[in-house]
Design a protein around this motif. Sequence first.
Motif, mmCIF file in Angstrom:
data_model
loop_
_atom_site.group_PDB
_atom_site.id
_atom_site.type_symbol
_atom_site.label_atom_id
_atom_site.label_comp_id
_atom_site.label_asym_id
_atom_site.label_seq_id
_atom_site.Cartn_x
_atom_site.Cartn_y
_atom_site.Cartn_z
ATOM 1 N N TYR A 23 0.832 -1.196 0.000
ATOM 2 C CA TYR A 23 0.000 0.000 0.000
ATOM 3 C C TYR A 23 0.872 1.252 0.000
ATOM 4 C CZ TYR A 23 -4.167 -2.794 1.111
ATOM 5 O OH TYR A 23 -5.205 -3.683 1.087
ATOM 6 N N THR A 24 0.360 2.292 -0.635
ATOM 7 C CA THR A 24 1.096 3.551 -0.755
ATOM 8 C C THR A 24 1.367 4.179 0.604
ATOM 9 O OG1 THR A 24 0.095 3.904 -2.924
ATOM 10 C CG2 THR A 24 1.074 5.832 -1.836
ATOM 11 N N ARG A 73 -7.349 -2.657 -2.479
ATOM 12 C CA ARG A 73 -6.104 -2.939 -3.188
ATOM 13 C C ARG A 73 -5.005 -1.914 -2.925
ATOM 14 N NH1 ARG A 73 -8.922 -5.132 -8.701
ATOM 15 N NH2 ARG A 73 -9.714 -7.049 -7.729
ATOM 16 N N ASP A 74 -5.386 -0.725 -2.484
ATOM 17 C CA ASP A 74 -4.390 0.280 -2.114
ATOM 18 C C ASP A 74 -5.040 1.310 -1.211
ATOM 19 O OD1 ASP A 74 -1.914 1.549 -1.963
ATOM 20 O OD2 ASP A 74 -2.223 2.725 -3.780
ATOM 21 N N ASP A 123 -4.015 5.198 0.442
ATOM 22 C CA ASP A 123 -3.119 6.347 0.557
ATOM 23 C C ASP A 123 -3.856 7.366 1.416
ATOM 24 O OD1 ASP A 123 -1.272 8.369 0.312
ATOM 25 O OD2 ASP A 123 -1.363 8.486 -1.872
ATOM 26 N N ARG A 183 -6.822 8.584 -0.928
ATOM 27 C CA ARG A 183 -7.142 7.721 -2.070
ATOM 28 C C ARG A 183 -7.267 6.274 -1.581
ATOM 29 N NH1 ARG A 183 -2.923 10.865 -5.780
ATOM 30 N NH2 ARG A 183 -1.722 10.831 -3.887
ATOM 31 N N LYS A 241 -8.082 2.438 -3.495
ATOM 32 C CA LYS A 241 -8.413 1.656 -4.685
ATOM 33 C C LYS A 241 -9.049 0.353 -4.203
ATOM 34 C CE LYS A 241 -6.413 -0.333 -8.830
ATOM 35 N NZ LYS A 241 -5.170 -0.655 -9.540
ATOM 36 N N GLU A 243 -14.611 -2.061 -10.153
ATOM 37 C CA GLU A 243 -13.423 -1.512 -9.513
ATOM 38 C C GLU A 243 -13.594 -0.010 -9.428
ATOM 39 O OE1 GLU A 243 -9.492 -2.568 -10.812
ATOM 40 O OE2 GLU A 243 -10.193 -4.523 -11.495
ATOM 41 N N ASP A 244 -13.161 0.560 -8.327
ATOM 42 C CA ASP A 244 -13.240 2.008 -8.150
ATOM 43 C C ASP A 244 -11.956 2.524 -7.541
ATOM 44 O OD1 ASP A 244 -15.792 2.810 -9.116
ATOM 45 O OD2 ASP A 244 -16.731 1.928 -7.344
ATOM 46 N N ARG A 245 -11.623 3.725 -7.906
ATOM 47 C CA ARG A 245 -10.511 4.436 -7.288
ATOM 48 C C ARG A 245 -11.111 5.675 -6.636
ATOM 49 N NH1 ARG A 245 -5.861 7.948 -9.407
ATOM 50 N NH2 ARG A 245 -4.388 7.710 -7.705
ATOM 51 N N VAL A 285 -11.117 9.031 -4.620
ATOM 52 C CA VAL A 285 -10.220 10.161 -4.413
ATOM 53 C C VAL A 285 -11.065 11.350 -3.976
ATOM 54 C CG1 VAL A 285 -8.557 11.738 -5.494
ATOM 55 C CG2 VAL A 285 -8.669 9.365 -6.254
ATOM 56 N N TRP A 320 -19.013 6.839 -1.516
ATOM 57 C CA TRP A 320 -18.890 5.670 -2.392
ATOM 58 C C TRP A 320 -19.933 4.618 -2.013
ATOM 59 C CZ3 TRP A 320 -17.708 0.589 -1.042
ATOM 60 C CH2 TRP A 320 -17.565 -0.284 -2.113
#
Length: 171
Positions: free
Chosen positions: A34-35, A79-80, A82, A108, A110, A126-128, A130, A157
């Motif tokens: 992860y970031t 999945r990530d 931040d 953020r 993901k 899938e969504d990102r 932000v 979301w």
Amino acid sequence: MHPLLSLFPAGLLAIAATAAHADVVVNFTEPEHYTDAAYTRAFASETDRAEVQRDIARHLGRLAERSLPRDQTLTIDVRDIDLAGWFEPWHARTGHDVRILRDITWPRIKLAYTLKRGDQVFASGEDRLVDMNYLMVTNTYPGSDRLRYEKPMLDAWFARIVGRHESAGSD
């Protein structure tokens, strides 16, 4: 509601929030990549990441408890992550990392999701997520909440996904 926590050896933290109204399962895929998923340091340990994962999963569980229809199951693969802000070590005069919030350090996340009724999948994607305006909007979460900037983004979301598919799959 008390989420059931269980660690899997493959680096997944799966949290099943089982309420009388709905089910949500949150999987954290490869959290070591992860970031930025630690509250207090730039280089997160497994324990640091587990804290953030636990808090995100609890929040998603509460959202499901309030608004996911009882016959639906939502599976979320994070999945990530931040988190809002960056650690700027040159600001750390006390020897601790300091997270600095700036207008370009937005939160953020993901993720991928699957929404099911029984065994029937009626929504997935899938969504990102932000939130570039996280410092400019009214935030109803207290300043002491460590996910204060991520929660409104997750709330929006969740409402969009569950609301869009609320009547889906019903005959």
